[in-house]
Motif scaffolding. Structure first.
Motif, PDB file in Angstrom:
ATOM      1  N   HIS A  80       0.835  -1.206   0.000  1.00 58.24           N
ATOM      2  CA  HIS A  80       0.000   0.000   0.000  1.00 58.24           C
ATOM      3  C   HIS A  80       0.873   1.261   0.000  1.00 58.24           C
ATOM      4  O   HIS A  80       0.640   2.181  -0.784  1.00 58.24           O
ATOM      5  CB  HIS A  80      -0.908  -0.006   1.234  1.00 58.24           C
ATOM      6  N   ALA A  83       2.750   1.508  -3.436  1.00 59.74           N
ATOM      7  CA  ALA A  83       1.830   1.808  -4.528  1.00 59.74           C
ATOM      8  C   ALA A  83       1.346   3.249  -4.461  1.00 59.74           C
ATOM      9  O   ALA A  83       1.197   3.927  -5.485  1.00 59.74           O
ATOM     10  CB  ALA A  83       0.646   0.839  -4.504  1.00 59.74           C
ATOM     11  N   ARG A 112      -0.614  -4.423  -9.188  1.00 53.14           N
ATOM     12  CA  ARG A 112      -1.304  -3.186  -8.790  1.00 53.14           C
ATOM     13  C   ARG A 112      -1.114  -2.087  -9.835  1.00 53.14           C
ATOM     14  O   ARG A 112      -2.059  -1.334 -10.134  1.00 53.14           O
ATOM     15  CB  ARG A 112      -0.770  -2.730  -7.420  1.00 53.14           C
TER      16      ARG A 112
END
Length: 326
Positions: A80, A83, A112
Motif C-alpha cells: 500500500h 503503490a 497493482r
C-alpha cells in the motif's frame, strides 16, 4: 518533465542492504545518463535515519515513508505504501532486490500498477535506445535477454551479480517525507518477528559461503564449517539433505527450493552435488568441493576439488587461512 526510476531501498538492522546499492547501479545503467532521475524510497520505522547514508550515492530524490506500524515487513502495508508513492511519483521503472522481501513485493506491485515484471536479473546493459536485461533459466543452464515494450517496469536484481553503486551522490538530493495511513482493508498486523540467523553475514549477500551436506553427519558437524566461515568473513549454508536430516535450520538451505547464492567463493563440504543444490550455487565465481567420494557429481562443476574427509580437511584449511591472515 524527466522520467524517474525508483529504487526500493531495502534495509536491515539499521543499515542499507548491499543489494540496494546493486539495484541503484542497475537503475543507473538503465538510465544511461539520459536525463532520467533516479529516486529511492525508504520504508519502515525510523527509516529516515538512513536517508543521509543513501544520499552518499547517485540519487536525485529520497522518499521516506516512516511509521511505527511499518517497523516489521507486512506485505499488505508495504504494498500500500509503495503503490501510493508510485501513484504520486509515477516512476517509469521500479528496481528491487531479488530477496525474500523483493520476491514477495514485486509481483504484487506489478499487478497493482499493471506493469511488466522481470525477476532475478543478473545483468543490465544498453543496446541502442533499449535496456537489455539478462536472467538465468533452467537453474542457470541457459540465459535469456529481455527488453520491455511498455512502461512501467518492475525489476528484481539478484544479489552479488551487479557491481554496487559507487559513493558520490548529488549534493542537492531532495529528501521528502510522506505520511502513511494504514488502509482499512489491512487484514494482518505483524506484532513481532523472531529471527533465526546463520551468522553475522547475510547468506544471499556473502562473498564467501561455506556449505555443508549430509556428510557433516550431525549438527555438531557444522561447527568446523562455522569456524572457517567466521574466519573468512563469510556465511554458512547447507544442502537440503542436511536440512532434512535435522542438522541445521531450513533458513540455511541453498538450492532449487532454498536460497540462490552467487558468492566469490563457494566451499561445498560433504555435498554430493544433486541438480537441485547446483541450481542454487552453480553461478558462484569459484567453487571448491570437499568430498570423500571421488565420483561425487559436485566435482564436475567445481573449480578445485579435494578428495578427503571434511573433518580432516576443513580444520587444516582453517589453520592455514588463520596463519595467512595473521
Amino acid at each position: 518533465m524527466s522520467e524517474t526510476y525508483l529504487v526500493f531501498a531495502e534495509h536491515r538492522g539499521g543499515k542499507l542492504r548491499q543489494v540496494t546499492l546493486e539495484a541503484l547501479q542497475a537503475a543507473a545503467v538503465a538510465a544511461d545518463d539520459g536525463g532520467v532521475r533516479i529516486a529511492a524510497v525508504l520504508i519502515g520505522h525510523n527509516a529516515g535515519a538512513l536517508a543521509e547514508a543513501l544520499a552518499g550515492y547517485p540519487v536525485s530524490d529520497i522518499h521516506v515513508i516512516e511509521d511505527a506500524s511499518l517497523e516489521h515487513y507486512n506485505p499488505e502495508a508495504y504494498l500500500h505504501a509503495l503503490a501510493e508513492l508510485c501513484g504520486a511519483v509515477r516512476p517509469v521503472a521500479v528496481f528491487l532486490g531479488h530477496t525474500a522481501l523483493g520476491r514477495d513485493l514485486a509481483p504484487a506491485l506489478a499487478a497493482r500498477l499493471k506493469a511488466g515484471q522481470l525477476s532475478d536479473v543478473i545483468a543490465v546493459e544498453r543496446s541502442g535506445d533499449e535496456t537489455v536485461f539478462t536472467r538465468p533459466l533452467y537453474a542457470g543452464k541457459a540465459f535469456e535477454k529481455k527488453v520491455f515494450r511498455g512502461t512501467p517496469w518492475i525489476v528484481t536484481v539478484r544479489p552479488n551479480n551487479i557491481p554496487p553503486a559507487a559513493v558520490g551522490g548529488l549534493a542537492t538530493a531532495n529528501v521528502a517525507k510522506h505520511d502513511y495511513t494504514a488502509p482499512s482493508s489491512l487484514r494482518t498486523i505483524v506484532k513481532d518477528v523472531v529471527r533465526q540467523t546463520s551468522g553475522k553475514v547475510d547468506l544471499t549477500e556473502a562473498k564467501i559461503v561455506v556449505s555443508g551436506g549430509r556428510g557433516v553427519k550431525s549438527s555438531d558437524g557444522f561447527k568446523p564449517l562455522e569456524e572457517l566461515a567466521e574466519l573468512l568473513g563469510g556465511a554458512v549454508g547447507a544442502s537440503r539433505g542436511a536440512c532434512d536430516a535435522g542438522y541445521c535450520d531450513y533458513a540455511l538451505q541453498i538450492g532449487q527450493t532454498g536460497k540462490v547464492v552467487t558468492p566469490e567463493i563457494y566451499i561445498a563440504c560433504g555435498i554430493s552435488g544433486a541438480i537441485q543444490h547446483l541450481a542454487g550455487m552453480s553461478q558462484s565465481r569459484i567453487i571448491i568441493a570437499i568430498n570423500k567420494d571421488p565420483e561425487a557429481p559436485i566435482f564436475k562443476v567445481a573449480d578445485y576439488g579435494i578428495v578427503g574427509d571434511l573433518f580432516e580437511v576443513v580444520p587444516l584449511l582453517t589453520e592455514e587461512f588463520r596463519k595467512a591472515l595473521a
